[in-house]
Design a protein around this motif. Structure first.
Motif, mmCIF file in Angstrom:
data_model
loop_
_atom_site.group_PDB
_atom_site.id
_atom_site.type_symbol
_atom_site.label_atom_id
_atom_site.label_comp_id
_atom_site.label_asym_id
_atom_site.label_seq_id
_atom_site.Cartn_x
_atom_site.Cartn_y
_atom_site.Cartn_z
ATOM 1 N N MET A 8 5.152 21.021 -1.012
ATOM 2 C CA MET A 8 4.216 19.944 -1.359
ATOM 3 C C MET A 8 2.898 20.123 -0.594
ATOM 4 O O MET A 8 2.688 19.474 0.440
ATOM 5 C CB MET A 8 4.836 18.577 -1.033
ATOM 6 N N PRO A 9 1.987 20.960 -1.091
ATOM 7 C CA PRO A 9 0.683 21.126 -0.430
ATOM 8 C C PRO A 9 -0.336 20.095 -0.928
ATOM 9 O O PRO A 9 -1.420 20.442 -1.408
ATOM 10 C CB PRO A 9 0.296 22.552 -0.843
ATOM 11 N N SER A 10 -0.013 18.821 -0.799
ATOM 12 C CA SER A 10 -0.853 17.747 -1.340
ATOM 13 C C SER A 10 -2.134 17.578 -0.533
ATOM 14 O O SER A 10 -2.143 17.729 0.688
ATOM 15 C CB SER A 10 -0.092 16.426 -1.344
ATOM 16 N N ARG A 11 -3.208 17.243 -1.227
ATOM 17 C CA ARG A 11 -4.476 16.938 -0.564
ATOM 18 C C ARG A 11 -4.447 15.532 0.040
ATOM 19 O O ARG A 11 -5.088 15.257 1.059
ATOM 20 C CB ARG A 11 -5.620 17.060 -1.573
ATOM 21 N N SER A 12 -3.706 14.642 -0.584
ATOM 22 C CA SER A 12 -3.555 13.280 -0.073
ATOM 23 C C SER A 12 -2.218 12.734 -0.546
ATOM 24 O O SER A 12 -1.765 13.047 -1.644
ATOM 25 C CB SER A 12 -4.691 12.383 -0.570
ATOM 26 N N ASP A 13 -1.583 11.955 0.300
ATOM 27 C CA ASP A 13 -0.315 11.309 -0.047
ATOM 28 C C ASP A 13 -0.026 10.277 1.013
ATOM 29 O O ASP A 13 -0.753 10.171 2.006
ATOM 30 C CB ASP A 13 0.821 12.338 -0.132
ATOM 31 N N SER A 14 1.023 9.511 0.845
ATOM 32 C CA SER A 14 1.397 8.541 1.873
ATOM 33 C C SER A 14 2.697 8.988 2.522
ATOM 34 O O SER A 14 2.705 9.760 3.469
ATOM 35 C CB SER A 14 1.539 7.149 1.275
ATOM 36 N N LEU A 15 3.810 8.554 1.967
ATOM 37 C CA LEU A 15 5.130 9.023 2.379
ATOM 38 C C LEU A 15 5.917 9.206 1.092
ATOM 39 O O LEU A 15 6.525 8.270 0.592
ATOM 40 C CB LEU A 15 5.811 8.011 3.303
ATOM 41 N N VAL A 28 0.867 -1.176 0.000
ATOM 42 C CA VAL A 28 0.000 0.000 0.000
ATOM 43 C C VAL A 28 0.907 1.229 0.000
ATOM 44 O O VAL A 28 1.572 1.531 0.988
ATOM 45 C CB VAL A 28 -0.923 0.014 1.237
ATOM 46 N N ILE A 29 0.938 1.929 -1.135
ATOM 47 C CA ILE A 29 1.849 3.071 -1.258
ATOM 48 C C ILE A 29 1.118 4.409 -1.320
ATOM 49 O O ILE A 29 1.747 5.463 -1.281
ATOM 50 C CB ILE A 29 2.764 2.934 -2.492
ATOM 51 N N GLY A 30 -0.230 4.357 -1.389
ATOM 52 C CA GLY A 30 -0.998 5.594 -1.507
ATOM 53 C C GLY A 30 -1.837 5.904 -0.292
ATOM 54 O O GLY A 30 -2.796 6.669 -0.381
#
Length: 331
Positions: free
Chosen positions: A233-240, A82-84
């Motif tokens: 990186m103003p991401s709405r969703s990410d993992s690492l 699971v990368i996301g």
């Protein structure tokens, strides 16, 4: 390794990609249908031919699902990575509830699951995935290739990623706009491509952001990280994000939204600035202002960022985690 195209050389490894004739199929929906059918058959063929000890599916759909189905047909161990983070499992596809059930089923059915942090673990435990088969594993950063740069950094703000809404290239430009009056000579580089690429270039012009470079997709990002002070990186969703860890390895300090598992590596006010709300553009601008005006503080963050990657995400550190998975599967 099944990939869209051949990557950099890895000793004792080879790449398998989709044939060129499939890439040339028109129209696009027909090409996607052919790939959807071809990829699991391709995986089945090579599994029967090579007889691997395990199949590692990266991302739930479609790779993880393909890996599980083929592994069960061939009685091979299956690891799903699971990368996301949780968005990968819940998806943004139509019929979300259906696909979420499929994803949770496959994670329960495979032999081991790799995750990137505690948020993912707690989520999966809450959905009755047994804890024994959950393993932290991110994948290693080549700290020799992504080496620390103590010299001059010509780029103030860097973005490396896909130009998709999820990553927020438009938010980046609006943050830059907030900084222009205070930093009229601000040097910005945005590396990558995607559906919002041209839109982002037009927005930069509209906002009067002149000192900005859009080099497009770049296979080798090392020198971009080494020449940049900050990674935005103003991401709405990410993992690492791997790009964040590569940047940290080079001493480029992240200013990033608190999503997914980023705080496993990005420690607020230690080696990074972690902003609670991805849409709080002023807080991003304030964090950047602090780090650009306090050079010694930014350099302390830079050293701490490199140390974090050396300790936890180097080849040596991640190899130990990989060995734990191999031992669990009795390979």
């Amino acid at each position: 390794m099944f990939t869209d195209q051949q990557g950099f050389n890895v000793p004792k490894s080879s790449y398998i990609s989709v044939p060129q004739w499939i890439r040339q199929i028109r129209p696009l929906p027909l090409r996607k249908l052919f790939r959807l059918i071809f990829e699991p058959l391709q995986l089945l063929y090579y599994t029967l031919k090579l007889k691997p000890d395990l199949i590692n599916g990266i991302y739930c759909l479609p790779k993880g699902l393909n890996a599980l189905i083929v592994s069960r047909l061939t009685r091979t161990n299956c690891v799903n990575s699971v990368i996301g983070s949780t968005l990968e499992i819940e998806t943004e596809l139509p019929f979300k509830k259906f696909w979420k059930k499929i994803n949770l089923w496959q994670l329960k059915s495979c032999d081991a699951v790799t995750i990137k942090g505690i948020k993912d673990k707690n989520y999966l435990l809450s959905h009755k995935i047994i804890p024994e088969k959950l393993f932290y594993f991110n994948g290693a950063i080549d700290i020799e290739k992504f080496s620390f740069n103590k010299g001059e950094r010509k780029t103030d703000i860097l973005f490396v990623g896909n130009f998709y809404e999820l990553k927020g290239p438009d938010r980046i430009l609006k943050i830059i706009h907030l900084l222009i009056d205070k930093f009229p000579n601000l040097k910005v580089v945005m590396v990558g491509n995607g559906v919002m690429f041209e839109e982002s270039r037009k927005l930069a012009t509209t906002l009067g952001i002149n000192n900005i470079d859009f080099p497009g997709y770049q296979a080798n990002t090392v020198h971009y990280f080494q020449e940049a002070k900050l990674l935005l990186m103003p991401s709405r969703s990410d993992s690492l994000p791997t790009s964040m860890l590569e940047a940290m390895s080079c001493g480029c300090v992240p200013v990033i939204s608190d999503v997914g598992n980023v705080k496993e590596a990005a420690l607020h006010n230690v080696n990074s600035k972690v902003i609670a709300d991805y849409s709080d553009l002023k807080s991003f601008a304030d964090a950047i202002t602090e780090l650009l005006t306090e050079e010694s503080r930014r350099f302390e963050f830079s050293l701490a960022a490199r140390k974090m990657v050396e300790t936890n995400y180097s080849v040596r550190a991640q190899s130990i985690l990989a060995e734990n998975i191999i031992n669990y599967l009795n390979i």
